[in-house]
Motif scaffolding. Structure first.
Motif, PDB file in Angstrom:
ATOM      1  N   LEU A 123      39.764   7.847 -29.088  1.00 27.27           N
ATOM      2  CA  LEU A 123      39.009   8.415 -30.218  1.00 27.27           C
ATOM      3  C   LEU A 123      39.275   9.916 -30.280  1.00 27.27           C
ATOM      4  O   LEU A 123      39.286  10.602 -29.258  1.00 27.27           O
ATOM      5  N   HIS A 124      39.490  10.411 -31.490  1.00 31.72           N
ATOM      6  CA  HIS A 124      39.800  11.835 -31.654  1.00 31.72           C
ATOM      7  C   HIS A 124      39.371  12.291 -33.040  1.00 31.72           C
ATOM      8  O   HIS A 124      39.049  11.471 -33.908  1.00 31.72           O
ATOM      9  N   GLN A 125      39.388  13.597 -33.224  1.00 36.22           N
ATOM     10  CA  GLN A 125      39.127  14.192 -34.536  1.00 36.22           C
ATOM     11  C   GLN A 125      40.418  14.839 -35.007  1.00 36.22           C
ATOM     12  O   GLN A 125      40.997  15.655 -34.287  1.00 36.22           O
ATOM     13  N   ASP A 126      40.872  14.525 -36.213  1.00 34.43           N
ATOM     14  CA  ASP A 126      42.126  15.125 -36.675  1.00 34.43           C
ATOM     15  C   ASP A 126      41.981  16.624 -36.941  1.00 34.43           C
ATOM     16  O   ASP A 126      42.970  17.353 -36.933  1.00 34.43           O
ATOM     17  N   ASP A 127      40.759  17.090 -37.156  1.00 28.34           N
ATOM     18  CA  ASP A 127      40.599  18.534 -37.420  1.00 28.34           C
ATOM     19  C   ASP A 127      40.449  19.337 -36.124  1.00 28.34           C
ATOM     20  O   ASP A 127      40.213  20.542 -36.168  1.00 28.34           O
ATOM     21  N   TRP A 194      35.204  11.106 -35.856  1.00 27.51           N
ATOM     22  CA  TRP A 194      35.856  10.513 -34.676  1.00 27.51           C
ATOM     23  C   TRP A 194      36.432   9.161 -35.070  1.00 27.51           C
ATOM     24  O   TRP A 194      35.751   8.344 -35.705  1.00 27.51           O
ATOM     25  N   HIS A 195      37.679   8.909 -34.681  1.00 25.10           N
ATOM     26  CA  HIS A 195      38.364   7.677 -35.097  1.00 25.10           C
ATOM     27  C   HIS A 195      39.533   7.383 -34.162  1.00 25.10           C
ATOM     28  O   HIS A 195      39.934   8.258 -33.373  1.00 25.10           O
ATOM     29  N   ALA A 196      40.100   6.194 -34.304  1.00 24.23           N
ATOM     30  CA  ALA A 196      41.257   5.810 -33.474  1.00 24.23           C
ATOM     31  C   ALA A 196      41.945   4.615 -34.105  1.00 24.23           C
ATOM     32  O   ALA A 196      41.291   3.767 -34.727  1.00 24.23           O
TER      33      ALA A 196
HETATM   34 FE   LIG Z   1      43.827  10.471 -36.263  1.00 31.13          FE
END
Ligand SMILES: [Fe+2]
Ligand SMILES: O=C(O)CCC(=O)C(=O)O
Length: 289
Positions: A123-127, A194-196
């Motif tokens: 899980l991560h944040q692109d920003d 947050w996404h993956a």
């Molecule tokens: Fe992403």
């Protein structure tokens, strides 16, 4: 004075039968929104065909995964004209303006294919690439178009609803939902969400998608579009797309000139040689089309 970078209120705005206000307000509130049937079948077929022939497979590479089971191609606007209509779609433009404001640009373009055998991404944040303290105003708006059906089994994207407003990092075990959607649909999310990518370990199906990320026009894009797209390609792009890849009138322009004039005519280093009407000092934001 109104902040020129403020997201636009799109409430009540309908474009080609899509209620842009509802989509934007949903993204603002819960961090994401899905629009079914955004792209017709023939658009998907055409883009698949073009990507297959014009975006060389040797340029696809895995990023952010250890398995090598996600293939990606970046810098799509340099390589193919097949997706131009998607970038210029007035519904996409209206949604992006509602999430991050009218002064926006393309941050990164990615074609990706999640192959059987891929495991779940972290899980991560692109920003998170831009070290701006949270909470902060939205500055990234992402769109992921499904070419294949996205299912839980083939790795449909995980999202943590409402997490775009959280200031603290999430635990990797936090509850997430998976965005199942049919080919032609699109999921938008705010860059702080947050996404993956999901795991694709039980199917023999690929999960191909087109990812387009926009950002506010005062930040440096993740992939430097001005360099990534050669000037001889950029010169022939539709005007709006030229603006979107970074040839917009932020700050001083170039030597006080609109960057699109410089793209067309080149840099003038000898002031004597510069025609007077080329000197259009453009410090700051300009209304541009
Ligand atoms: Fe992403
Ligand atoms: O595979 C996906 O659905 C999302 C991928 C992603 O979020 C990323 O690579 O930044």
């Amino acid at each position: 004075m109104q902040n020129p970078y403020a997201p636009l209120d799109q409430t009540g705005v309908v474009i080609n039968d899509l209620d842009i206000g509802v989509v934007v307000n949903t993204i603002r509130e819960q961090g994401y929104a899905v629009v079914e049937n955004f792209l017709p079948k023939d658009a998907i077929t055409g883009m698949r065909r073009a990507f297959n022939s014009e975006v060389p497979i040797t340029e696809m590479r895995a990023i952010g995964t250890e398995t090598g089971r996600t293939w990606r191609a970046h810098n799509l606007l340099a390589k193919t004209r097949a997706a131009d209509d998607v970038f210029l779609d007035p519904r996409l433009r209206g949604i992006v303006e509602g999430v991050i404001g009218r002064y926006n640009q393309i941050n990164v373009t990615t074609l990706f294919n999640t192959l059987p055998g891929e495991t779940k991404q972290f899980l991560h944040q692109d920003d998170g690439l831009w070290p701006i303290p949270r909470p902060h105003p939205p500055f990234l708006c992402n769109a992921l178009f499904a070419f294949d059906d996205f299912t839980q089994e083939n790795g449909a994207t995980h999202l943590v609803p409402f997490s775009h407003t959280w200031s603290q990092p999430v635990d990797q075990s936090v509850e997430s939902i998976q965005i199942e959607m049919r080919s032609g649909s699109v999921v938008f999310w705010e860059g702080g969400m947050w996404h993956a990518g999901g795991a694709n370990v039980t199917t023999d199906q690929e999960r191909m998608g087109l990812f387009i990320s926009h950002q506010v026009s005062y930040l440096r894009p993740q992939e430097m579009q001005l360099l990534a797209i050669p000037p001889e390609v950029a010169r022939h792009l539709p005007h709006k797309l030229q603006r979107l890849i970074g040839y917009h009138t932020f700050g001083l322009g170039v030597d006080g000139r609109d960057p699109l004039d410089v793209l067309a005519d080149g840099i003038v280093v000898n002031p004597e040689a510069r025609p007077a009407d080329h000197w259009r000092h453009s410090y700051g934001l300009k209304d541009e089309n």
